[in-house]
Design a protein around this motif. Structure first.
Motif, PDB file in Angstrom:
ATOM      1  N   TRP A  25      14.939  -3.402 -13.876  1.00  0.00           N
ATOM      2  CA  TRP A  25      15.162  -3.593 -15.434  1.00  0.00           C
ATOM      3  C   TRP A  25      15.589  -4.898 -15.810  1.00  0.00           C
ATOM      4  O   TRP A  25      16.826  -5.317 -15.216  1.00  0.00           O
ATOM      5  N   LEU A  31      19.281  -4.537 -11.983  1.00  0.00           N
ATOM      6  CA  LEU A  31      19.421  -5.145 -12.958  1.00  0.00           C
ATOM      7  C   LEU A  31      19.174  -6.613 -12.810  1.00  0.00           C
ATOM      8  O   LEU A  31      19.689  -7.196 -12.084  1.00  0.00           O
ATOM      9  N   ASN A  48      19.808  -9.602 -15.463  1.00  0.00           N
ATOM     10  CA  ASN A  48      20.473  -9.747 -16.635  1.00  0.00           C
ATOM     11  C   ASN A  48      20.297 -11.115 -17.160  1.00  0.00           C
ATOM     12  O   ASN A  48      20.847 -11.981 -16.825  1.00  0.00           O
ATOM     13  N   ALA A 107      22.924   0.176 -15.997  1.00  0.00           N
ATOM     14  CA  ALA A 107      21.870   0.001 -14.759  1.00  0.00           C
ATOM     15  C   ALA A 107      22.503   0.967 -13.793  1.00  0.00           C
ATOM     16  O   ALA A 107      21.687   1.787 -13.008  1.00  0.00           O
TER      17      ALA A 107
END
Length: 389
Positions: A176, A208, A210, A201
């Motif tokens: 993600w 993740l 970020n 997450a």
């Protein structure tokens, strides 16, 4: 600390094999410096704020498999302090063992970056390398993660363990990729594992990356290209608040900039689920344009909007205007892009939440609100009917 002789310790090179969440590693005199934007993107901006926040490693973590009972990490942190203001959270190193929090530490020493928001100046005082230690771990094979502080630029000097280290096997988890402002970066969360993206997450069982960049979610083309070029299974962008509080553009420029940002992402991820999130509730900017400005009161920083609501007629942006525009743009594009989704940020934090959990500085949520936003985002995005299901 473990009293084993130095000869029994293993030093592991810090490379991309044992590091997650960074898009680039810069070689330094002492070791490596993780970056959350690639070198080409960094070369296209002279903004000191962006340079600082992209090298603050929110979501960046060392990840390895080992039977070690003790871990040492030598680091050269650059701690950020604000002149005349209280100390903020976000300086912790979180140790996760098999996905569960097993320890938390901070690094003494390092450099200190002092920011004077009133004067608009930055000064740096140099300091020594520090060692972060975790001991008394179980002497069995386990997955270990050390999440770096989201507020400290962290130069990684050496990783030592009292047993060999190997990269964590691929667990097949989806990646993600998230981009947002200081709230996504982590402002006022306890640590990098308790920012709302990290918590969400963990709930969604995804890896993740970020790209929450404090003060810097400004629809920059180089950020869009970084998102485009980063492999990901899921993508979200949370945009709007920085455009308002930086007073960066007017309505005429905002709409085309959003389209261009989305077009660039789609060049590299034509069918990846892509969720556009508008700003959470922020009363100072709901109907009042920026720029935003800090106000100091006995060591406490609060923010205020300095624009005139009447300027909205001339195209100045407020959060209300931005939410309307993002909803319009995503609805229009979704006709040809069924994997494009929209979420009104007030579903994550709205008026009722503000009454219960007001923003401490009028701009950023507190630690409890990060948890609430994470729970709601995870339910919306990773739920059975969600865009990331």
């Amino acid at each position: 600390m473990n009293d084993s002789p130095a000869a029994e310790w293993t030093t592991t090179p810090i490379t991309a094999d044992v590091l997650r969440g960074a898009l680039d590693l810069e070689r330094t005199e002492r070791g490596v410096l993780p970056h959350r934007l690639p070198a080409k993107a960094r070369a296209q901006s002279s903004d000191g704020q962006l340079a600082m926040v992209e090298s603050q490693p929110s979501g960046v973590r060392l990840a390895f498999r080992t039977a070690a009972t003790a871990v040492e990490l030598d680091v050269l942190p650059t701690k950020t302090v604000y002149r005349g203001a209280q100390t903020l959270p976000g300086n912790a190193y979180d140790l996760l063992v098999d996905g569960r929090l097993a320890g938390r530490a901070t690094a003494d020493g390092g450099n200190v970056l002092t920011i004077d928001m009133a004067a608009g100046t930055m000064t740096t005082e140099s300091g020594p390398v520090a060692t972060v230690r975790f001991t008394d771990l179980a002497a069995e094979e386990k997955d270990v993660e050390i999440w770096l502080p989201y507020r400290e630029v962290t130069e990684l000097v050496a990783l030592r363990t009292d047993a060999p280290v190997e990269p964590v096997p691929d667990r097949g988890r989806r990646v993600w990729l998230h981009h947002g402002s200081s709230i996504s970066h982590g402002s006022n969360a306890e640590s990098s594992t308790t920012t709302w993206p990290a918590l969400a997450a963990a709930t969604g069982d995804v890896e993740l990356i970020n790209l929450g960049l404090g003060g810097s979610a400004l629809l920059d083309p180089f950020t869009a290209r970084a998102l485009r070029d980063t492999p990901a299974d899921l993508i979200s962008i949370k945009i709007g608040i920085n455009v308002v509080n930086a007073d960066l553009m007017r309505l005429r420029a905002f709409g085309p900039a959003v389209h261009g940002f989305l077009d660039t992402i789609r060049e590299g991820h034509p069918t990846t689920p892509l969720l556009v999130i508008s700003p959470i509730l922020c009363p100072i900017h709901e109907d009042t344009p920026g720029p935003g400005a800090p106000v100091f009161d006995d060591g406490v920083v609060r923010f205020r909007a300095t624009g005139d609501p009447a300027e909205r007629a001339a195209g100045k942006l407020t959060l209300t205007v931005i939410r309307e525009e993002l909803a319009r743009i995503t609805a229009a594009r979704a006709a040809d892009d069924p994997n494009l989704h929209h979420l009104d940020g007030r579903e994550l934090y709205g008026e009722d939440d503000f009454a219960e959990l007001p923003l401490p500085d009028a701009l950023h949520p507190d630690a409890a609100t990060h948890r609430r936003i994470a729970e709601r985002f995870a339910k919306h995005a990773f739920g059975a009917e969600g865009p990331f299901a």
